[in-house]
Scaffold this motif. Structure first.
Motif, PDB file in Angstrom:
ATOM      1  N   LEU A  77       1.240  -1.306   0.404  1.00  0.00           N
ATOM      2  CA  LEU A  77      -0.705  -0.615   0.444  1.00  0.00           C
ATOM      3  C   LEU A  77       1.308   0.785  -0.425  1.00  0.00           C
ATOM      4  CD1 LEU A  77      -2.503  -1.501   2.628  1.00  0.00           C
ATOM      5  CD2 LEU A  77      -2.925  -0.666   0.383  1.00  0.00           C
ATOM      6  N   THR A  78       0.495   2.338  -1.105  1.00  0.00           N
ATOM      7  CA  THR A  78       1.498   3.660  -1.303  1.00  0.00           C
ATOM      8  C   THR A  78       2.431   3.765  -1.730  1.00  0.00           C
ATOM      9  OG1 THR A  78       2.851   3.330   1.226  1.00  0.00           O
ATOM     10  CG2 THR A  78       0.229   4.448   1.316  1.00  0.00           C
ATOM     11  N   CYS A  79       2.788   2.454  -2.403  1.00  0.00           N
ATOM     12  CA  CYS A  79       3.950   2.457  -3.155  1.00  0.00           C
ATOM     13  C   CYS A  79       3.869   2.512  -4.206  1.00  0.00           C
ATOM     14  CB  CYS A  79       4.476   1.037  -3.088  1.00  0.00           C
ATOM     15  SG  CYS A  79       5.130   0.459  -0.977  1.00  0.00           S
TER      16      CYS A  79
ATOM     17  N   ARG B 216      -2.590   4.231 -12.386  1.00  0.00           N
ATOM     18  CA  ARG B 216      -2.912   5.413 -12.227  1.00  0.00           C
ATOM     19  C   ARG B 216      -2.235   6.829 -12.712  1.00  0.00           C
ATOM     20  NH1 ARG B 216       0.376   6.292  -6.620  1.00  0.00           N
ATOM     21  NH2 ARG B 216       0.521   4.156  -7.035  1.00  0.00           N
TER      22      ARG B 216
ATOM     23  N   ASP C  41      -9.621   7.347  -7.430  1.00  0.00           N
ATOM     24  CA  ASP C  41      -8.978   7.767  -6.632  1.00  0.00           C
ATOM     25  C   ASP C  41      -9.796   7.614  -5.398  1.00  0.00           C
ATOM     26  OD1 ASP C  41      -7.032   7.063  -4.835  1.00  0.00           O
ATOM     27  OD2 ASP C  41      -5.689   8.743  -5.349  1.00  0.00           O
TER      28      ASP C  41
ATOM     29  N   GLY D  83      -2.439   3.101  -5.589  1.00  0.00           N
ATOM     30  CA  GLY D  83      -1.523   2.243  -4.584  1.00  0.00           C
ATOM     31  C   GLY D  83      -1.885   1.196  -4.045  1.00  0.00           C
ATOM     32  N   ALA D  84      -3.448   1.335  -4.549  1.00  0.00           N
ATOM     33  CA  ALA D  84      -4.219   0.237  -3.200  1.00  0.00           C
ATOM     34  C   ALA D  84      -4.671  -1.069  -4.637  1.00  0.00           C
ATOM     35  CB  ALA D  84      -4.905   1.025  -1.880  1.00  0.00           C
TER      36      ALA D  84
ATOM     37  N   ASP E  52     -10.208   8.910  -1.068  1.00  0.00           N
ATOM     38  CA  ASP E  52      -9.470   9.484   0.134  1.00  0.00           C
ATOM     39  C   ASP E  52      -8.655   8.372   0.822  1.00  0.00           C
ATOM     40  OD1 ASP E  52     -10.395  11.842  -0.660  1.00  0.00           O
ATOM     41  OD2 ASP E  52     -12.539  11.644   0.311  1.00  0.00           O
TER      42      ASP E  52
ATOM     43  N   TYR F 237      -5.210   6.064   2.151  1.00  0.00           N
ATOM     44  CA  TYR F 237      -3.431   5.429   1.545  1.00  0.00           C
ATOM     45  C   TYR F 237      -4.069   3.879   1.514  1.00  0.00           C
ATOM     46  CZ  TYR F 237      -3.266   2.344   5.729  1.00  0.00           C
ATOM     47  OH  TYR F 237      -2.577   2.287   7.286  1.00  0.00           O
ATOM     48  N   ASP F 238      -5.419   3.441   1.563  1.00  0.00           N
ATOM     49  CA  ASP F 238      -5.389   1.808   1.231  1.00  0.00           C
ATOM     50  C   ASP F 238      -7.132   1.687   0.562  1.00  0.00           C
ATOM     51  OD1 ASP F 238      -7.495   2.945   3.186  1.00  0.00           O
ATOM     52  OD2 ASP F 238      -8.113   1.124   4.582  1.00  0.00           O
TER      53      ASP F 238
ATOM     54  N   TRP G 120      -7.596  -4.127   6.396  1.00  0.00           N
ATOM     55  CA  TRP G 120      -7.485  -3.452   4.717  1.00  0.00           C
ATOM     56  C   TRP G 120      -8.405  -4.125   3.566  1.00  0.00           C
ATOM     57  CZ3 TRP G 120      -1.254  -3.943   5.856  1.00  0.00           C
ATOM     58  CH2 TRP G 120      -0.941  -2.844   6.353  1.00  0.00           C
TER      59      TRP G 120
END
Ligand SMILES: N[C@@H](CCC(=O)N[C@@H](CSC=O)C(=O)NCC(=O)O)C(=O)O
Length: 277
Positions: A53-55, A85, A91, A100-101, A93, A95-96, A180
């Motif tokens: 996640l977030t990577c 992306r 997308d 990025g997820a 709200d 990070y999960d 998650w």
């Protein structure tokens, strides 16, 4: 169309970053590719790395320190971004969920289903792109971290014969049972259903698999997500019940970070190198 956007000499080989068009994800995707010096002498086997996640493609190539070991063993490392992306890609709200997820599933629900097809991207489109380069052989292994550990285990189990070996750091082994995974699967796959089980490692292990590919896992005992999100005991129980080979190493003092990954990545690369020899 493929564009090389980074090119760095590294341990006698090259750490590159490419951007290529993904038809499956309907966007441009960035991928880190490390070419060891041995590519000068012929095609090399490929270790695919799925990040968490977030990577982006950057986390693994800049933090894990895997290139030293890939150069020793003559292995290409491929580290893609973790989701579709860009502008026009949905997308959310937090990070999960969303960019990025991607959770390495094929979304079936709006608005995600147009782009969020990371399962097909990792299993088919990415290797076809990698293997169109004569430097890469079709001998493959797969590994990853956290959400990416879930992706690596689940994808290897669902595709018998496609990967010589699989390993993971701190994987989400039962996404259907932890916050998650429940959040992501609800959004991408809809309300709880049989579809969830097809992306859940613990559920796959409990089922009838045609190949019992051994699982190599490292898990830090000081991981801040251990109890709420990772729960490796669920996998240990499932593997024991089905006699599925599991090498689960609990590492005292290590957390969820890339400091943990860089401490043991050499063992994982050596493991995959042996399997792909
Ligand atoms: N505290 C972080 C939470 C996100 C996080 O920890 N991401 C991990 C993977 S977690 C599971 O998939 C990660 O790899 N982070 C990148 C890194 O370089 O460490 C946050 O709020 O961002």
């Amino acid at each position: 169309m493929t564009q090389r956007i980074e090119h760095h000499a590294c341990f006698g080989g090259w750490q590159d970053v490419y951007q290529h068009r993904s038809e499956v994800l309907d966007c441009d995707m960035r991928v880190g590719v490390y070419y060891p010096p041995q590519v000068a002498h012929g095609p090399c086997p490929v270790l695919y790395w799925l990040s968490g996640l977030t990577c982006t493609e950057q986390n693994f190539i800049t933090k894990a320190g895997a290139q030293r070991y890939a150069a020793e063993h003559g292995i290409i490392l491929v580290a893609p971004d973790t989701s579709p992306r860009g502008e026009g890609v949905p997308d959310a709200d937090g990070y999960d969920l969303g960019q990025g997820a991607g959770f390495y599933v094929n979304a079936t629900q709006a608005p995600w289903s147009r782009n969020f097809r990371m399962y097909d991207y990792i299993v088919d489109e990415l290797p076809a792109w990698v293997e169109s380069d004569p430097a890469a052989s079709s001998v493959r292994a797969i590994s990853g971290h956290s959400m990416g550990g879930h992706g690596a285990l689940m994808i290897a189990l669902r595709n018998p014969g496609r990967y010589r070996s699989v390993s993971a750091f701190s994987p989400i082994v039962a996404p259907s049972q932890v916050p998650w995974g429940e959040k992501a699967f609800s959004a991408y796959l809809g309300e709880r259903s049989e579809a969830w089980k097809t992306y859940d490692t613990v559920e796959l292990i409990a089922g009838d698999l045609s190949e019992r590919l051994p699982l190599k896992i490292d898990q830090g005992e000081a991981d801040e997500f251990l109890d709420a999100q990772l729960q490796p005991q669920r996998l240990a129980e499932s593997c024991a019940a089905r006699n599925h080979p599991l090498d689960l190493k609990l590492r005292s003092g290590y957390d969820h970070s890339y400091y943990f990954i860089q401490s043991f990545i050499g063992e994982h690369v050596a493991y995959h190198a042996k399997a792909m020899a």
